[in-house]
Design a protein around this motif. Structure first.
Motif, PDB file in Angstrom:
ATOM      1  N   LYS A   3       0.829  -1.211   0.000  1.00 48.28           N
ATOM      2  CA  LYS A   3       0.000   0.000   0.000  1.00 48.28           C
ATOM      3  C   LYS A   3       0.861   1.258   0.000  1.00 48.28           C
ATOM      4  O   LYS A   3       0.409   2.314  -0.420  1.00 48.28           O
ATOM      5  N   ASN A   4       2.075   1.130   0.498  1.00 47.77           N
ATOM      6  CA  ASN A   4       3.002   2.255   0.553  1.00 47.77           C
ATOM      7  C   ASN A   4       4.111   2.123  -0.488  1.00 47.77           C
ATOM      8  O   ASN A   4       5.235   2.572  -0.263  1.00 47.77           O
ATOM      9  N   LYS A   5       3.798   1.504  -1.606  1.00 47.38           N
ATOM     10  CA  LYS A   5       4.786   1.272  -2.663  1.00 47.38           C
ATOM     11  C   LYS A   5       5.514   2.573  -3.007  1.00 47.38           C
ATOM     12  O   LYS A   5       4.885   3.616  -3.193  1.00 47.38           O
ATOM     13  N   GLY A   6       6.845   2.483  -3.063  1.00 42.36           N
ATOM     14  CA  GLY A   6       7.658   3.647  -3.392  1.00 42.36           C
ATOM     15  C   GLY A   6       8.018   4.506  -2.199  1.00 42.36           C
ATOM     16  O   GLY A   6       8.769   5.462  -2.321  1.00 42.36           O
ATOM     17  N   LYS A   7       7.479   4.186  -1.031  1.00 43.99           N
ATOM     18  CA  LYS A   7       7.776   4.935   0.197  1.00 43.99           C
ATOM     19  C   LYS A   7       8.464   4.013   1.191  1.00 43.99           C
ATOM     20  O   LYS A   7       8.131   2.825   1.284  1.00 43.99           O
ATOM     21  N   ILE A   8       9.378   4.564   1.938  1.00 49.22           N
ATOM     22  CA  ILE A   8      10.030   3.784   2.999  1.00 49.22           C
ATOM     23  C   ILE A   8       9.048   3.646   4.156  1.00 49.22           C
ATOM     24  O   ILE A   8       8.497   4.634   4.641  1.00 49.22           O
ATOM     25  N   VAL A   9       8.843   2.404   4.591  1.00 50.44           N
ATOM     26  CA  VAL A   9       7.984   2.137   5.744  1.00 50.44           C
ATOM     27  C   VAL A   9       8.908   1.877   6.934  1.00 50.44           C
ATOM     28  O   VAL A   9       9.687   0.929   6.914  1.00 50.44           O
ATOM     29  N   PRO A  10       8.838   2.727   7.954  1.00 54.45           N
ATOM     30  CA  PRO A  10       9.718   2.545   9.111  1.00 54.45           C
ATOM     31  C   PRO A  10       9.454   1.224   9.829  1.00 54.45           C
ATOM     32  O   PRO A  10       8.316   0.735   9.864  1.00 54.45           O
ATOM     33  N   ARG A  11      10.515   0.685  10.408  1.00 51.52           N
ATOM     34  CA  ARG A  11      10.411  -0.590  11.128  1.00 51.52           C
ATOM     35  C   ARG A  11       9.373  -0.510  12.248  1.00 51.52           C
ATOM     36  O   ARG A  11       8.589  -1.438  12.431  1.00 51.52           O
ATOM     37  N   ASN A  12       9.359   0.602  12.985  1.00 56.39           N
ATOM     38  CA  ASN A  12       8.419   0.690  14.109  1.00 56.39           C
ATOM     39  C   ASN A  12       6.964   0.679  13.638  1.00 56.39           C
ATOM     40  O   ASN A  12       6.086   0.148  14.318  1.00 56.39           O
ATOM     41  N   LYS A  13       6.683   1.228  12.442  1.00 57.40           N
ATOM     42  CA  LYS A  13       5.316   1.180  11.906  1.00 57.40           C
ATOM     43  C   LYS A  13       4.918  -0.267  11.599  1.00 57.40           C
ATOM     44  O   LYS A  13       3.796  -0.685  11.891  1.00 57.40           O
ATOM     45  N   LEU A  14       5.839  -1.032  11.020  1.00 55.40           N
ATOM     46  CA  LEU A  14       5.551  -2.442  10.736  1.00 55.40           C
ATOM     47  C   LEU A  14       5.354  -3.225  12.035  1.00 55.40           C
ATOM     48  O   LEU A  14       4.463  -4.064  12.135  1.00 55.40           O
ATOM     49  N   MET A  15       6.178  -2.939  13.031  1.00 53.72           N
ATOM     50  CA  MET A  15       6.058  -3.663  14.302  1.00 53.72           C
ATOM     51  C   MET A  15       4.742  -3.349  14.990  1.00 53.72           C
ATOM     52  O   MET A  15       4.092  -4.239  15.532  1.00 53.72           O
ATOM     53  N   ILE A  16       4.318  -2.095  14.935  1.00 49.94           N
ATOM     54  CA  ILE A  16       3.027  -1.728  15.531  1.00 49.94           C
ATOM     55  C   ILE A  16       1.886  -2.394  14.753  1.00 49.94           C
ATOM     56  O   ILE A  16       0.912  -2.863  15.334  1.00 49.94           O
ATOM     57  N   THR A  17       2.019  -2.464  13.422  1.00 49.10           N
ATOM     58  CA  THR A  17       1.006  -3.135  12.602  1.00 49.10           C
ATOM     59  C   THR A  17       0.906  -4.608  12.968  1.00 49.10           C
ATOM     60  O   THR A  17      -0.193  -5.161  13.043  1.00 49.10           O
ATOM     61  N   LEU A  18       2.041  -5.243  13.208  1.00 48.69           N
ATOM     62  CA  LEU A  18       2.047  -6.669  13.512  1.00 48.69           C
ATOM     63  C   LEU A  18       1.599  -6.979  14.938  1.00 48.69           C
ATOM     64  O   LEU A  18       0.830  -7.899  15.171  1.00 48.69           O
ATOM     65  N   TRP A  19       2.128  -6.226  15.889  1.00 45.92           N
ATOM     66  CA  TRP A  19       1.918  -6.590  17.291  1.00 45.92           C
ATOM     67  C   TRP A  19       1.211  -5.516  18.105  1.00 45.92           C
ATOM     68  O   TRP A  19       1.161  -5.610  19.320  1.00 45.92           O
ATOM     69  N   GLU A  20       0.665  -4.490  17.463  1.00 44.00           N
ATOM     70  CA  GLU A  20      -0.032  -3.376  18.098  1.00 44.00           C
ATOM     71  C   GLU A  20       0.829  -2.587  19.074  1.00 44.00           C
ATOM     72  O   GLU A  20       0.401  -1.594  19.621  1.00 44.00           O
ATOM     73  N   ASP A  21       2.033  -3.042  19.351  1.00 42.63           N
ATOM     74  CA  ASP A  21       2.914  -2.334  20.268  1.00 42.63           C
ATOM     75  C   ASP A  21       4.331  -2.802  20.003  1.00 42.63           C
ATOM     76  O   ASP A  21       4.584  -4.004  19.968  1.00 42.63           O
ATOM     77  N   ASP A  22       5.240  -1.884  19.789  1.00 41.19           N
ATOM     78  CA  ASP A  22       6.613  -2.283  19.505  1.00 41.19           C
ATOM     79  C   ASP A  22       7.479  -2.290  20.755  1.00 41.19           C
ATOM     80  O   ASP A  22       8.665  -2.561  20.707  1.00 41.19           O
ATOM     81  N   GLU A  23       6.872  -2.029  21.904  1.00 41.10           N
ATOM     82  CA  GLU A  23       7.635  -1.887  23.137  1.00 41.10           C
ATOM     83  C   GLU A  23       8.133  -3.218  23.693  1.00 41.10           C
ATOM     84  O   GLU A  23       9.240  -3.308  24.200  1.00 41.10           O
ATOM     85  N   PHE A  24       7.338  -4.263  23.604  1.00 39.66           N
ATOM     86  CA  PHE A  24       7.687  -5.532  24.225  1.00 39.66           C
ATOM     87  C   PHE A  24       8.105  -6.605  23.222  1.00 39.66           C
ATOM     88  O   PHE A  24       8.247  -7.758  23.580  1.00 39.66           O
ATOM     89  N   VAL A  25       8.289  -6.225  21.974  1.00 37.78           N
ATOM     90  CA  VAL A  25       8.648  -7.187  20.942  1.00 37.78           C
ATOM     91  C   VAL A  25      10.115  -7.011  20.581  1.00 37.78           C
ATOM     92  O   VAL A  25      10.584  -5.889  20.398  1.00 37.78           O
ATOM     93  N   ASN A  26      10.813  -8.126  20.453  1.00 36.18           N
ATOM     94  CA  ASN A  26      12.210  -8.104  20.045  1.00 36.18           C
ATOM     95  C   ASN A  26      12.293  -7.600  18.608  1.00 36.18           C
ATOM     96  O   ASN A  26      11.579  -8.073  17.737  1.00 36.18           O
ATOM     97  N   ASP A  27      13.192  -6.649  18.378  1.00 35.98           N
ATOM     98  CA  ASP A  27      13.375  -6.060  17.047  1.00 35.98           C
ATOM     99  C   ASP A  27      13.727  -7.123  16.007  1.00 35.98           C
ATOM    100  O   ASP A  27      13.417  -6.976  14.828  1.00 35.98           O
ATOM    101  N   ASN A  28      14.347  -8.197  16.444  1.00 40.70           N
ATOM    102  CA  ASN A  28      14.757  -9.272  15.553  1.00 40.70           C
ATOM    103  C   ASN A  28      13.555 -10.027  14.959  1.00 40.70           C
ATOM    104  O   ASN A  28      13.650 -10.603  13.887  1.00 40.70           O
TER     105      ASN A  28
END
Length: 140
Positions: free
Chosen positions: A82-107
């Motif tokens: 949906k964001n083709k051609g735009k850089i999607v930040p890692r934290n946005k993807l993590m929030i999309t996946l787990w609703e919160d990037d605070e307690f999820v390992n970046d790996n």
């Protein structure tokens, strides 16, 4: 007369001979846009070139290949496509996946992206997702 007969008999379009290959390709893309909305069909199908993501069925379609995806793979690809051609930040993807990037390992995100890339290689898709070091991911 041929044009009128063709359209009256159910044709959608007409290409006059001799025709240009560029015109033919443009008309094919126009038909695909009308058929698949070339981006979204009620947010169920997302398209990037020859790659279609059917969110509802959880499948990626590329040429004659279908790839069944996991829930996380669908979410990642939907955001990136949906964001083709735009850089999607890692934290946005993590929030999309787990609703919160605070307690999820970046790996965990890296593992999911690498799994998608490996699965794509199996069906002939190379370099679809590019890494922007220290920022995120992009589909061009």
């Amino acid at each position: 007369m041929d044009l009128m007969m063709g359209i009256n008999n159910g044709g959608d379009d007409y290409i006059q001979k001799p025709f240009s290959t560029d015109v033919l390709i443009s008309k094919i893309h126009a038909v695909m846009r009308r058929s698949y909305d070339y981006g979204n069909i009620g947010n169920n199908i997302i398209c990037c070139g020859e790659i279609y993501l059917d969110v509802e069925k959880g499948q990626l379609i590329y040429k004659d290949n279908k790839l069944d995806l996991t829930k996380n793979e669908i979410k990642i690809l939907a955001v990136l496509m949906k964001n083709k051609g735009k850089i999607v930040p890692r934290n946005k993807l993590m929030i999309t996946l787990w609703e919160d990037d605070e307690f999820v390992n970046d790996n965990a995100l890296t593992v999911n992206i690498n799994r998608i890339r490996n699965r794509f290689k199996e069906i002939g898709i190379e370099d679809f997702i590019k890494t922007k070091k220290g920022i995120g991911y992009i589909i061009q």
